[in-house]
Design a protein around this motif. Structure first.
Motif, PDB file in Angstrom:
ATOM      1  N   SER A 274     -80.552  73.221  39.178  1.00 32.81           N
ATOM      2  CA  SER A 274     -81.632  73.285  40.157  1.00 32.81           C
ATOM      3  C   SER A 274     -81.596  74.653  40.803  1.00 32.81           C
ATOM      4  CB  SER A 274     -81.544  72.174  41.216  1.00 32.81           C
ATOM      5  OG  SER A 274     -82.121  70.971  40.714  1.00 32.81           O
ATOM      6  N   MET A 275     -82.664  74.972  41.565  1.00 26.81           N
ATOM      7  CA  MET A 275     -82.805  76.305  42.145  1.00 26.81           C
ATOM      8  C   MET A 275     -83.374  76.196  43.554  1.00 26.81           C
ATOM      9  SD  MET A 275     -84.508  78.173  38.795  1.00 26.81           S
ATOM     10  CE  MET A 275     -85.632  76.814  38.416  1.00 26.81           C
ATOM     11  N   VAL A 276     -83.141  77.237  44.336  1.00 24.44           N
ATOM     12  CA  VAL A 276     -83.738  77.356  45.666  1.00 24.44           C
ATOM     13  C   VAL A 276     -84.473  78.686  45.735  1.00 24.44           C
ATOM     14  CG1 VAL A 276     -83.321  77.529  48.150  1.00 24.44           C
ATOM     15  CG2 VAL A 276     -81.967  75.941  46.762  1.00 24.44           C
ATOM     16  N   GLU A 277     -85.740  78.608  46.124  1.00 26.05           N
ATOM     17  CA  GLU A 277     -86.539  79.815  46.334  1.00 26.05           C
ATOM     18  C   GLU A 277     -86.534  80.127  47.830  1.00 26.05           C
ATOM     19  OE1 GLU A 277     -91.228  80.672  46.301  1.00 26.05           O
ATOM     20  OE2 GLU A 277     -90.429  80.093  44.326  1.00 26.05           O
ATOM     21  N   PHE A 278     -86.201  81.384  48.168  1.00 22.36           N
ATOM     22  CA  PHE A 278     -86.118  81.786  49.564  1.00 22.36           C
ATOM     23  C   PHE A 278     -87.340  82.589  49.985  1.00 22.36           C
ATOM     24  CE2 PHE A 278     -81.722  80.819  48.528  1.00 22.36           C
ATOM     25  CZ  PHE A 278     -81.314  80.124  49.662  1.00 22.36           C
ATOM     26  N   ALA A 279     -87.460  82.778  51.279  1.00 28.03           N
ATOM     27  CA  ALA A 279     -88.661  83.377  51.851  1.00 28.03           C
ATOM     28  C   ALA A 279     -88.898  84.801  51.368  1.00 28.03           C
ATOM     29  CB  ALA A 279     -88.563  83.352  53.375  1.00 28.03           C
ATOM     30  N   ASP A 280     -87.846  85.523  51.001  1.00 30.13           N
ATOM     31  CA  ASP A 280     -88.024  86.907  50.557  1.00 30.13           C
ATOM     32  C   ASP A 280     -88.425  87.005  49.093  1.00 30.13           C
ATOM     33  OD1 ASP A 280     -85.676  86.135  49.389  1.00 30.13           O
ATOM     34  OD2 ASP A 280     -84.478  87.838  50.086  1.00 30.13           O
ATOM     35  N   GLY A 281     -88.519  85.877  48.398  1.00 29.43           N
ATOM     36  CA  GLY A 281     -88.884  85.876  46.985  1.00 29.43           C
ATOM     37  C   GLY A 281     -87.717  85.678  46.045  1.00 29.43           C
ATOM     38  N   SER A 282     -86.503  85.725  46.565  1.00 32.85           N
ATOM     39  CA  SER A 282     -85.325  85.488  45.717  1.00 32.85           C
ATOM     40  C   SER A 282     -85.236  84.016  45.326  1.00 32.85           C
ATOM     41  CB  SER A 282     -84.048  85.888  46.458  1.00 32.85           C
ATOM     42  OG  SER A 282     -84.023  87.270  46.713  1.00 32.85           O
ATOM     43  N   THR A 283     -84.864  83.763  44.085  1.00 31.72           N
ATOM     44  CA  THR A 283     -84.601  82.404  43.616  1.00 31.72           C
ATOM     45  C   THR A 283     -83.153  82.340  43.146  1.00 31.72           C
ATOM     46  OG1 THR A 283     -86.894  82.062  42.926  1.00 31.72           O
ATOM     47  CG2 THR A 283     -85.246  80.594  41.982  1.00 31.72           C
ATOM     48  N   ILE A 284     -82.377  81.454  43.764  1.00 33.31           N
ATOM     49  CA  ILE A 284     -80.962  81.306  43.437  1.00 33.31           C
ATOM     50  C   ILE A 284     -80.781  80.048  42.609  1.00 33.31           C
ATOM     51  CG2 ILE A 284     -78.625  81.148  44.357  1.00 33.31           C
ATOM     52  CD1 ILE A 284     -80.057  83.762  45.016  1.00 33.31           C
ATOM     53  N   ALA A 285     -80.184  80.201  41.431  1.00 26.97           N
ATOM     54  CA  ALA A 285     -79.980  79.086  40.516  1.00 26.97           C
ATOM     55  C   ALA A 285     -78.497  78.802  40.350  1.00 26.97           C
ATOM     56  CB  ALA A 285     -80.606  79.395  39.151  1.00 26.97           C
ATOM     57  N   GLN A 286     -78.149  77.520  40.218  1.00 26.14           N
ATOM     58  CA  GLN A 286     -76.775  77.141  39.869  1.00 26.14           C
ATOM     59  C   GLN A 286     -76.811  76.657  38.431  1.00 26.14           C
ATOM     60  OE1 GLN A 286     -75.317  73.798  39.330  1.00 26.14           O
ATOM     61  NE2 GLN A 286     -73.321  74.747  38.963  1.00 26.14           N
ATOM     62  N   CYS A 287     -75.947  77.208  37.594  1.00 25.88           N
ATOM     63  CA  CYS A 287     -76.010  76.879  36.179  1.00 25.88           C
ATOM     64  C   CYS A 287     -74.629  76.580  35.623  1.00 25.88           C
ATOM     65  CB  CYS A 287     -76.670  78.003  35.382  1.00 25.88           C
ATOM     66  SG  CYS A 287     -75.794  79.580  35.451  1.00 25.88           S
ATOM     67  N   GLY A 288     -74.613  75.928  34.470  1.00 28.52           N
ATOM     68  CA  GLY A 288     -73.389  75.578  33.775  1.00 28.52           C
ATOM     69  C   GLY A 288     -73.709  74.600  32.663  1.00 28.52           C
ATOM     70  N   PRO A 289     -72.825  74.442  31.694  1.00 23.81           N
ATOM     71  CA  PRO A 289     -73.060  73.443  30.649  1.00 23.81           C
ATOM     72  C   PRO A 289     -73.249  72.056  31.265  1.00 23.81           C
ATOM     73  CG  PRO A 289     -71.241  74.883  30.048  1.00 23.81           C
ATOM     74  CD  PRO A 289     -71.579  75.193  31.472  1.00 23.81           C
ATOM     75  N   PRO A 290     -74.039  71.189  30.624  1.00 21.62           N
ATOM     76  CA  PRO A 290     -74.285  69.855  31.184  1.00 21.62           C
ATOM     77  C   PRO A 290     -73.028  68.990  31.155  1.00 21.62           C
ATOM     78  CG  PRO A 290     -75.312  70.066  29.012  1.00 21.62           C
ATOM     79  CD  PRO A 290     -74.814  71.418  29.393  1.00 21.62           C
ATOM     80  N   ASP A 291     -72.310  68.975  32.252  1.00 26.45           N
ATOM     81  CA  ASP A 291     -71.061  68.242  32.374  1.00 26.45           C
ATOM     82  C   ASP A 291     -70.890  67.864  33.836  1.00 26.45           C
ATOM     83  OD1 ASP A 291     -68.098  67.901  32.871  1.00 26.45           O
ATOM     84  OD2 ASP A 291     -68.030  68.244  30.704  1.00 26.45           O
ATOM     85  N   ASP A 314     -70.034  80.507  27.012  1.00 28.04           N
ATOM     86  CA  ASP A 314     -69.514  81.633  26.237  1.00 28.04           C
ATOM     87  C   ASP A 314     -70.614  82.689  26.237  1.00 28.04           C
ATOM     88  OD1 ASP A 314     -68.594  83.475  24.451  1.00 28.04           O
ATOM     89  OD2 ASP A 314     -68.158  82.052  22.839  1.00 28.04           O
ATOM     90  N   TRP A 315     -70.476  83.657  27.146  1.00 26.77           N
ATOM     91  CA  TRP A 315     -71.530  84.654  27.319  1.00 26.77           C
ATOM     92  C   TRP A 315     -71.584  85.667  26.181  1.00 26.77           C
ATOM     93  CZ3 TRP A 315     -75.059  83.348  30.664  1.00 26.77           C
ATOM     94  CH2 TRP A 315     -74.724  82.533  31.744  1.00 26.77           C
ATOM     95  N   SER A 316     -70.662  85.568  25.233  1.00 31.92           N
ATOM     96  CA  SER A 316     -70.728  86.459  24.073  1.00 31.92           C
ATOM     97  C   SER A 316     -71.692  85.935  23.009  1.00 31.92           C
ATOM     98  CB  SER A 316     -69.329  86.627  23.465  1.00 31.92           C
ATOM     99  OG  SER A 316     -68.880  85.393  22.895  1.00 31.92           O
ATOM    100  N   LYS A 317     -72.217  84.716  23.223  1.00 29.96           N
ATOM    101  CA  LYS A 317     -73.152  84.119  22.275  1.00 29.96           C
ATOM    102  C   LYS A 317     -74.551  84.099  22.869  1.00 29.96           C
ATOM    103  CE  LYS A 317     -69.666  81.141  20.126  1.00 29.96           C
ATOM    104  NZ  LYS A 317     -69.255  79.742  19.806  1.00 29.96           N
ATOM    105  N   ALA A 318     -75.541  84.263  22.005  1.00 24.37           N
ATOM    106  CA  ALA A 318     -76.936  84.273  22.451  1.00 24.37           C
ATOM    107  C   ALA A 318     -77.366  82.865  22.857  1.00 24.37           C
ATOM    108  CB  ALA A 318     -77.837  84.798  21.336  1.00 24.37           C
ATOM    109  N   MET A 319     -78.161  82.791  23.911  1.00 26.85           N
ATOM    110  CA  MET A 319     -78.699  81.519  24.379  1.00 26.85           C
ATOM    111  C   MET A 319     -80.155  81.715  24.786  1.00 26.85           C
ATOM    112  SD  MET A 319     -75.681  79.940  26.822  1.00 26.85           S
ATOM    113  CE  MET A 319     -75.297  81.517  27.613  1.00 26.85           C
TER     114      MET A 319
END
Length: 423
Positions: A274-291, A314-319
């Motif tokens: 999920s993500m939060v959009e802030f008043a200045d236009g920034s959107t902060i997302a929390q991410c991770g494998p579905p676990d 594994d950030w060495s692999k394309a997603m």
């Protein structure tokens, strides 16, 4: 937002219990220990014996062998089953697990057993029960002053005003992956700076299908979730997106953000939770494998993070990460949930109870897939607009009883398509 009540979950606040937690393992009670959330919570505890100690477990009673195994491995003081008829079987399973010199845990049984454990001596109660039966334990834990790691969204949805009246600032830590993500993203700004909450949805197994194409899907189709392994009720709720509607109501209650500032975004990979959009236009997302182990660990360990609680990318692999707008015509459940949430009172209890009955009717072969939300909508409409007064627990339970009975009546008059028609 200045006149609004304080949010139930606020990452900038700490519950007073955290100040006196001490340096030893934190005592945890796990409710619903044999379910999906509960079993993963046990994994987190066993991997971190220096941080957590489970004092009690509860379960419905359908998997007493697993419950006995968990009790023995965790060396709990008490174990409970809501099905009193399984108490004898549980005692036998415990005696088979424990050695002659090992003291057996206390066994509690009956519909109030989990509620009793929720109020027992501990630091944190993890409520991983599925369904609105989790409301009484939620209220008991809050009343007893425990920190509540809440995975049982239904108890908050059906009893929102009751929960709000009891919860102290910082007492509730959300465990749902979406609400844990919002909780974490909200650390990036103040409450006044929040513009929008963005709740992600995988889209379930039927993403991209039209309402007409959903007419003939089967329970087997609905239970084949593409990214998450969950129980049957939650999995079907994810297929109808009722689960996402419930999460929107929960987000509104947890964070006190109006419904018109909560948006559902379809994200098939389930990497961004999920993500939060802030008043200045920034959107902060929390991410991770579905676990689920990461949000569980954060819920029971807050305000501390548990190292290596969940897998990492594994950030060495394309997603590739994709996002799509919600198809409200094919999946009207989210809009219906927002309407119900705005009504308040007993309307959310009616919505949730009617849905649980309709999911059961669908899984047993008596209701078509589209009939789930159609029937729920009919029950909600018949229920009408709640009166504007304080809600009581008895009123919530009475509304649920009526909604279940009415949903069964309406569902019985719907005919599921035959195999010939599906072909």
């Amino acid at each position: 937002m200045t006149d609004s009540p304080a949010p139930l979950a606020d990452p900038h606040l700490r519950h007073p219990a955290d100040a006196s937690a001490g340096d030893g393992p934190r005592d945890i009670v796990i409710l619903g220990s044999t379910g999906s959330i509960g079993t993963q919570a046990v994994d987190v505890v066993l991997a971190n014996p220096d941080r957590f100690r489970v004092t009690a477990l509860s379960a419905a009673g359908g998997r007493v062998e697993l419950l006995a195994e968990q009790a023995h491995r965790l060396k709990v003081r008490a174990v409970a089953v809501s099905d009193a008829g399984r108490a004898g079987e549980l005692r036998e399973a415990l005696r088979a697990r424990y050695g002659p010199a090992e003291p057996l845990p206390e066994v509690l049984a009956g519909p109030d057993a989990a509620t009793e454990l929720a109020a027992s001596e501990c630091h944190t109660v993890l409520n991983g029960i599925t369904g609105s039966i989790g409301l009484r334990p939620t209220l008991a834990a809050l009343r007893a002053g425990r920190t509540l790691a809440l995975a049982n969204k239904e108890s908050l949805i059906v009893g929102g005003p009751l929960v709000r009246a009891l919860a102290e600032p910082g007492q509730i830590i959300p465990v749902d992956s979406e609400h844990s993500a919002l909780f974490q993203a909200l650390m990036s700004g103040t409450r006044a700076e929040v513009r929008k909450l963005l709740v992600t949805a995988s889209g379930g197994p039927f993403r991209g299908r039209t309402r007409e194409e959903l007419e003939h899907v089967t329970p087997e189709d609905a239970l084949a979730h593409p990214t998450w392994a969950m129980g049957p009720v939650i999995t079907v709720n994810s297929a109808t997106l009722v689960n996402k509607g419930l999460e929107v109501i929960e987000a509104h209650l947890l964070y006190d953000i109006p419904f018109d500032r909560i948006e559902v975004v379809v994200h098939p990979q389930s990497y961004i939770h999920s993500m939060v959009e802030f008043a200045d236009g920034s959107t902060i997302a929390q991410c991770g494998p579905p676990d689920m182990r990461l949000p569980i660990a954060l819920g029971i360990g807050w305000p501390h993070r548990v190292p290596d609680a969940g897998p990492v990318f594994d950030w060495s692999k394309a997603m590739s990460w994709e996002f799509f707008p919600l198809d409200e015509k094919a999946f009207p459940s989210v809009a219906l949930a927002c309407h119900v949430g705005a009504l308040g009172g007993t309307a959310p209890a009616v919505f949730n109870a009617a849905n649980e009955e309709c999911v059961e009717a669908f899984l047993s072969g008596g209701l078509p897939f589209n009939g789930i939300v159609d029937t729920v909508a009919a029950v909600v409409e018949e229920h009408g607009t709640p009166e504007g007064r304080d809600l009581t627990l008895d009123e919530v339970l009475d509304a649920e009883t009526w909604a279940r009975a009415r949903a069964r009546e309406l569902a019985a008059h719907m005919t599921r398509p035959t195999a010939e028609a599906r072909a």
